[in-house]
Design a protein around this motif. Structure first.
Motif, mmCIF file in Angstrom:
data_model
loop_
_atom_site.group_PDB
_atom_site.id
_atom_site.type_symbol
_atom_site.label_atom_id
_atom_site.label_comp_id
_atom_site.label_asym_id
_atom_site.label_seq_id
_atom_site.Cartn_x
_atom_site.Cartn_y
_atom_site.Cartn_z
ATOM 1 N N UNK A 93 0.792 -1.153 -0.032
ATOM 2 C CA UNK A 93 -0.084 -0.061 -0.108
ATOM 3 C C UNK A 93 0.789 1.331 -0.068
ATOM 4 N N UNK A 94 1.984 1.129 0.111
ATOM 5 C CA UNK A 94 3.066 2.345 -0.026
ATOM 6 C C UNK A 94 2.436 3.101 1.136
ATOM 7 N N UNK A 95 2.423 2.588 2.523
ATOM 8 C CA UNK A 95 2.072 3.657 3.532
ATOM 9 C C UNK A 95 3.036 3.497 4.423
ATOM 10 N N UNK A 96 3.635 4.638 5.024
ATOM 11 C CA UNK A 96 4.521 4.585 6.246
ATOM 12 C C UNK A 96 4.572 5.876 6.687
ATOM 13 N N UNK A 97 5.320 5.774 8.302
ATOM 14 C CA UNK A 97 5.663 6.909 8.811
ATOM 15 C C UNK A 97 6.943 6.632 9.326
ATOM 16 N N UNK A 98 7.891 7.796 9.114
ATOM 17 C CA UNK A 98 9.386 7.713 9.466
ATOM 18 C C UNK A 98 9.982 9.198 9.641
ATOM 19 N N UNK A 99 11.282 9.137 9.872
ATOM 20 C CA UNK A 99 11.931 10.348 9.598
ATOM 21 C C UNK A 99 12.002 10.800 8.475
ATOM 22 N N UNK A 100 12.161 12.046 8.355
ATOM 23 C CA UNK A 100 12.255 12.851 6.925
ATOM 24 C C UNK A 100 13.348 12.141 6.238
ATOM 25 N N UNK A 101 14.434 12.081 6.810
ATOM 26 C CA UNK A 101 15.825 11.875 6.123
ATOM 27 C C UNK A 101 15.782 10.305 5.735
ATOM 28 N N UNK A 102 14.966 9.648 6.217
ATOM 29 C CA UNK A 102 14.627 8.162 5.658
ATOM 30 C C UNK A 102 13.736 8.318 4.610
ATOM 31 N N UNK A 103 12.674 9.095 4.830
ATOM 32 C CA UNK A 103 11.864 9.187 3.584
ATOM 33 C C UNK A 103 12.463 9.880 2.413
ATOM 34 N N UNK A 104 13.442 10.862 2.528
ATOM 35 C CA UNK A 104 14.157 11.348 1.403
ATOM 36 C C UNK A 104 14.733 10.343 0.817
ATOM 37 N N UNK A 105 15.640 9.477 1.436
ATOM 38 C CA UNK A 105 16.619 8.362 0.804
ATOM 39 C C UNK A 105 15.661 7.429 0.219
ATOM 40 N N UNK A 106 14.555 7.069 0.825
ATOM 41 C CA UNK A 106 13.625 6.074 0.127
ATOM 42 C C UNK A 106 13.002 6.531 -1.079
ATOM 43 N N UNK A 107 12.531 7.842 -1.225
ATOM 44 C CA UNK A 107 11.972 8.515 -2.328
ATOM 45 C C UNK A 107 13.073 8.353 -3.481
ATOM 46 N N UNK A 108 14.029 8.687 -3.314
ATOM 47 C CA UNK A 108 15.216 8.826 -4.083
ATOM 48 C C UNK A 108 15.397 7.654 -4.972
ATOM 49 N N UNK A 109 15.487 6.652 -4.036
ATOM 50 C CA UNK A 109 15.789 5.224 -4.711
ATOM 51 C C UNK A 109 14.666 4.757 -5.358
ATOM 52 N N UNK A 110 13.372 4.973 -5.002
ATOM 53 C CA UNK A 110 12.072 4.481 -5.641
ATOM 54 C C UNK A 110 12.045 5.192 -7.210
ATOM 55 N N UNK A 111 11.930 6.637 -6.930
ATOM 56 C CA UNK A 111 11.929 7.368 -8.218
ATOM 57 C C UNK A 111 12.905 7.201 -9.319
ATOM 58 N N UNK A 112 14.081 7.088 -8.749
ATOM 59 C CA UNK A 112 15.282 7.066 -9.580
ATOM 60 C C UNK A 112 15.062 5.759 -10.477
#
Length: 259
Positions: A156-175
């Motif tokens: 479901x692409x649902x999560x709660x986390x710290x912004x720095x983890x979110x930032x790194x995860x989004x970069x990986x996924x969208x790259x």
């Protein structure tokens, strides 16, 4: 501590849960209409709102990533799926024992890779595997362990986390997803639909009949489906099991229309 959760919604709906002041509704796919009056929309600034049919809730997660000022804790829910946690509970969990809160995992009963091949597209998951090898070769062993030989997925692409983890995860996924777009040369919705008809499985006819969609419309959410697998992979590769907090979410099958 600044904690913000975004509730992703693509159509008008009444609030289905008891929300607090940390919850923000965001209209995903907002470029296609103004029928929702939420404060946040995913069609301003740096956005992929016009790709909502392919990326689904990920257009909202991309918009927040690119346009919202960083906060301490960031999270995403669906308008009909909700983490039953208070602000204090979230902050206590992420301040001490855990790095990320996620939707409780589900078992595909066969390897995730095989499940995707059978339910969605063999071509697409094979291409994603190659892109990972090309762009993130250090993830290949994790792909083999987590996707090719494991049957547990975080949905479901649902999560709660710290912004720095979110930032790194989004970069990986969208790259990876943007490279996927380039390699299949899909530039218009017609291109994507042709790709679906050529490579995706014709599955779940009863589901489509009940929910008023065609199998093509369902399978068109290619990048959202792939993002679930990429998120699962990123978490497996970067976060120890004992730092992941799975939560059984509250879910409502069908949202009531707004009056």
């Amino acid at each position: 501590m600044n904690t913000q959760l975004f509730v992703l919604a693509h159509k008008p709906s009444v609030p289905l849960f008891n929300y607090s002041d940390i919850h923000n509704f965001i209209h995903t796919g907002a470029i296609f209409g103004n029928e929702i009056s939420y404060f946040y929309r995913d069609d301003s600034g740096d956005n992929i709102s016009n790709k909502n049919q392919i990326y689904s809730e990920m257009t909202g997660e991309y918009w927040v990533w690119k346009n919202y000022d960083p906060v301490d804790i960031i999270g995403f829910e669906h308008y009909r799926r909700h983490f039953p946690l208070s602000k204090d509970e979230i902050e206590n969990l992420l301040s001490t024992d855990y790095d990320i809160i996620v939707h409780s995992a589900i078992k595909t009963r066969i390897p995730i890779e095989v499940h995707y091949q059978l339910c969605h597209s063999e071509f697409d998951i094979d291409l994603i595997k190659q892109i990972i090898a090309d762009l993130y070769p250090d993830y290949t062993p994790s792909y083999n362990a987590c996707i090719a030989n494991n049957d547990i997925i975080i949905p479901c692409n649902m999560f709660i986390t710290h912004w720095d983890i979110y930032d790194k995860m989004m970069k990986f996924i969208f790259d990876i997803l943007f490279e996927f777009e380039k390699r299949i040369n899909a530039q218009t919705i017609d291109d994507w639909m042709m790709h679906v008809k050529s490579y995706s499985k014709h599955t779940q006819p009863n589901y489509h009949a009940i929910n008023g969609s065609t199998w093509q419309q369902y399978q068109l959410r290619i990048c959202a489906f792939l993002a679930e697998r990429l998120m699962t992979l990123w978490i497996y590769h970067n976060i120890p099991d004992d730092r992941i907090m799975p939560i059984v979410i509250d879910e409502i099958a069908t949202a009531a229309p707004q009056n």
